[in-house]
Each structure stands twice: as C-alpha cells, then as structure tokens.
Design an enzyme around this catalytic site. Structure first.
Site, PDB file in Angstrom:
ATOM      1  N   ASN A 261      42.304  42.168  43.278  1.00 51.97           N
ATOM      2  CA  ASN A 261      42.025  41.823  44.677  1.00 51.97           C
ATOM      3  C   ASN A 261      40.572  41.369  44.808  1.00 51.97           C
ATOM      4  O   ASN A 261      39.660  42.103  44.424  1.00 51.97           O
ATOM      5  CB  ASN A 261      42.267  43.054  45.562  1.00 51.97           C
ATOM      6  N   GLU A 262      40.366  40.146  45.346  1.00 51.60           N
ATOM      7  CA  GLU A 262      39.009  39.645  45.592  1.00 51.60           C
ATOM      8  C   GLU A 262      38.126  39.803  44.342  1.00 51.60           C
ATOM      9  O   GLU A 262      37.010  40.329  44.394  1.00 51.60           O
ATOM     10  CB  GLU A 262      38.383  40.365  46.789  1.00 51.60           C
ATOM     11  N   ILE A 263      38.668  39.350  43.227  1.00 51.80           N
ATOM     12  CA  ILE A 263      37.971  39.531  41.950  1.00 51.80           C
ATOM     13  C   ILE A 263      36.751  38.616  41.874  1.00 51.80           C
ATOM     14  O   ILE A 263      36.855  37.403  42.047  1.00 51.80           O
ATOM     15  CB  ILE A 263      38.948  39.240  40.783  1.00 51.80           C
ATOM     16  N   HIS A 264      35.595  39.197  41.578  1.00 52.88           N
ATOM     17  CA  HIS A 264      34.351  38.436  41.587  1.00 52.88           C
ATOM     18  C   HIS A 264      34.094  37.697  40.283  1.00 52.88           C
ATOM     19  O   HIS A 264      33.089  36.988  40.166  1.00 52.88           O
ATOM     20  CB  HIS A 264      33.182  39.365  41.919  1.00 52.88           C
TER      21      HIS A 264
END
Length: 436
Positions: A421-424
């Site tokens: 999720n929302e991997i940077h």
C-alpha cells in the site's frame, strides 16, 4: 484454512483413526512486561509473573502517555519488551526424535520481533507481527516437563502508521503428527471448472517423508457439503501411489467432479470441506481438513467483476487489524458485529489494511460471503517510520509472502492479493520493478 486450524482443536493424545492431533495452546501461560535476564531457561522462577490467556495485547491496557515512543499513530499506548512462558508435559513416546511423531508449535501472529525457546534452546526469530509461522519442537523435546519461552520486542519505535498492539496477540496451537506427513499449509484445493450443473474439485497435498526408511504414499480424499453430509463421488477420490526416500517431498493429487454444487456467493458463504488422509502402505499416518468454496469469478476489462456469471460492483472498506477498544487480540464476535453493520451499509468487500489478517477473520469472511483483498505490506525497502518493515524486507519478504499465500489460498472470499500500500519504492523503477 490454516495448516492446523483453531476450530479443529483436539485432545493431545492420539486415538485410532486420528493421525494428527491439534491442541489449543492458549491457556497456562505466564507473562511479564520487562526484559528479564534468564527467562529463556527452564529453571527460571516465573511464579510471580501474571497468568494470561492468549491471545493477549498487553499494550491496550495502557497507560496512555503523551510522550509514548509509538506516538500518535500508535495511540500513545505503551511499547517495550515482554516475556511469555509455558510448561507442558510430553509422554516418553513423543520425545524421541527418531520416533514416528513430529510436534510443531504454530503462532498466528506475534507483535513483534519475537524469539522462541524450547528448554533453553533458541528455535528462531520472526520480526513481522502479522504472518503465521511455526517451529518444529521434536528434536528438543524430552520426556516429562518442557518449557516454552517467548520474548517479544516492540521497544524500537515508531514502527507503524497505526496502532499495532504488542504481545502474542493471535492464536497458538500445538500439533502432533507422523514423521511422514503433509507439510504445513500443504493442501491446496482448486475448482478449475465451475457451473450450476457441475464442479471439478482438484486436491493437491505436498507431503514429506521425515522417517528413516522409504515410504509408499498415497492420498485418500473425502468431501463434505455445507450441511456436513458426505459428497458422493462417482469413484473413490485418491491419488496415485508414489515412493519417497528419507527427506524427500512430493505432491500428491486427486480430482473429482460433483453435480449441482452449492456455489459460494455474496452473503451465501457455502463452505465445503476436503478431508485429505495421507496413507503409508495403506495405513493412515496424517490427515488435514481444509474448508473451501466452489465459485467462479473473473474481471472483465470493460465490464468489471463477475461472480458465478453475475456482474457485481465491489463496495469495499479497508479494515485494520485492531478491534478498537479491545486492541489487536480481537474476539471473533467483535469482527462479526462489525461486518454485520458494514453489510447494512452496502459493503460487500474488505481490504485487510495493511497486512495479513488473523486466519479466523478470513474464516468469518468466508462464512458471511464477503470479498477480500488480502494485503501483505505497508512498505518495502523505503521507510515510512524509522523501525518499520523496511528493515527486514530484503531478508524476510519472500518467506512472509509465501507463508501467507500458502496459508490463505483456500479461502473463497479472497479475490485479490495486494503486494503493498502506497509503496515509496515505486518512484524508483530500477528498485520497485524487480521487487514486484
């Protein structure tokens, strides 16, 4: 749907026709919220520790403090180091590593950075608090009293963007089986062809020969319907026979077709069960019961999601692992009430934000007929917090992912897997693409 399911708790002693025994291992524990020198050793005196029943989230008891290391994302609840200990008695017949029995302990989640000892010997370390994991106890068991010790370390904070809890906050089981057995999470049930008229059921069990001699092995399967009645097959459901030497593994497969299946659907959690029995020279040596659903689903690029040929819009919510005021050791009734209320709002799907859920949550989603996106991680190698999973991703992510997919793959509620999720990492294709 887990290798040693909580709903199938059984007496610790083996009886005729019961090759595998499953013991709920949640009572008899003692706990101390401190880093205690020598607590891993069997002779340690824990009589002053607090008796607890697992699962337990010790953080939810507070106190809530403005300067708590977990900060606001963790609700200002305490973190730190805690120890658990439990003794249990093993009959002499179970204690010989060369005997025809193997004993495992299964944790459905420990928050976090856990170390487990048996009789003073370290069994292993597991950093991520959400996946199930297991250790084989057999080589370190001895006749009489044995001592398990678990150290839980949440002292490095902040480690999460939400309240994660602390302690052995999911179920624990003790399993005894033969030295020739189905591996943990080893039985996979698929339905390659499904219609209102018939369904093909394919069963594959991965088996391991840990005995000291060659073994002739086969798989015998019985299926029960959602009502509990045996499903009549046109011919016996059995695999071919294979021969394995010591230390060898193999997949045993069987297949059958059943008429007019009761298909799993939204708000109709029709669950069948595969009862797979491993035979050695025709004698039962291990067994596993795996609930599954019969359904067909697909995604159409133009029209969307179809379940059993019917188009549905997916109305989903993301649910964290906690149950509000009860913390992360969530009673099943809390989940049932929450899902019941969400259904009244029109919800038909759940995303397990941001991590693998407890197995019993997926069992409930199966029975209530919810769709599920099963999620693995909130970060990969780029941190969101100083002490989150980015510290362990490169070493542990493949193992944690494989264990979770094997554990959860038989749940009919799961229609999607989420790698994160929302991997940077994703702004850096040279890093992110190989990882994905």
């Amino acid at each position: 749907a887990v290798p040693f399911p909580i709903r199938a708790a059984a007496p610790a002693s083996r009886t005729a026709g019961q090759p595998r025994t499953i013991e709920q291992f949640t009572t008899g524990w003692r706990f101390d919220k401190a880093d205690v020198l020598g607590a891993d050793q069997p002779g340690f005196d824990d009589s002053a520790w607090t008796p607890v029943v697992l699962p337990q989230d010790w953080a939810i008891a507070g106190p809530v403090e403005e300067n708590a290391p977990a900060r606001g994302a963790g609700g200002f609840f305490p973190t730190g180091i805690g120890w658990y200990r439990r003794t249990f008695t093993v009959p002499a017949a179970n204690a010989d590593p060369m005997a025809a029995r193997r004993t495992f302990i299964v944790f459905d989640g420990v928050m976090a950075n856990s170390d487990v000892w048996l009789n003073g010997k370290l069994l292993g370390h597991h950093p991520y608090g959400y996946p199930s994991f297991f250790y084989e106890l057999t080589p370190r068991l001895h006749p009489g009293v044995n001592t398990l010790a678990v150290r839980v370390d949440d002292s490095q904070e902040p480690a999460s963007r939400w309240y994660a809890g602390a302690g052995i906050n999911r179920q624990v089981r003790l399993i005894t089986t033969s030295d020739t057995h189905i591996v943990p999470w080893g039985t996979f049930v698929t339905t390659p062809q499904v219609s209102a008229a018939s369904a093909t059921i394919h069963i594959r069990s991965t088996v391991l020969n840990e005995s000291s001699s060659r073994a002739r092995l086969s798989l015998r399967v019985r299926i029960t319907s959602p009502t509990g009645a045996s499903v009549t097959a046109t011919k016996p459901i059995a695999s071919a026979t294979t021969e394995l030497g010591p230390g060898e593994t193999a997949d045993l497969s069987a297949e059958t077709t059943i008429p007019h299946p009761d298909r799993w659907d939204l708000a109709h959690g029709a669950m069948y069960t595969v009862h797979a029995t491993l035979l050695r020279d025709g004698r039962p040596v291990d067994d596993e019961s795996v609930p599954f659903g019969i359904r067909e689903f697909h995604f159409d690029a133009d029209k969307g999601f179809f379940l059993n040929g019917v188009h549905h819009k997916i109305y989903g919510v993301a649910l964290h692992t906690d149950g509000g005021a009860v913390g992360t050791a969530v009673p099943l009734a809390v989940w049932q009430r929450r899902l019941t209320e969400l259904r009244k709002l029109g919800v038909n799907a759940i995303r397990t934000a941001h991590n693998p859920p407890a197995p019993e949550f997926l069992d409930l989603a199966d029975r209530m007929g919810f769709l599920v996106m099963d999620e693995m991680f909130d970060c990969w190698t780029v941190a969101k917090n100083p002490y989150d999973y980015h510290l362990y991703f490169r070493e542990w992510s493949i193992r944690d992912t494989a264990d979770t997919v094997r554990r959860d793959r038989n749940h009919p509620s799961i229609i999607l897997w989420s790698a994160g999720n929302e991997i940077h990492d994703t702004p850096h294709p040279d890093i992110a693409i190989p990882i994905l």
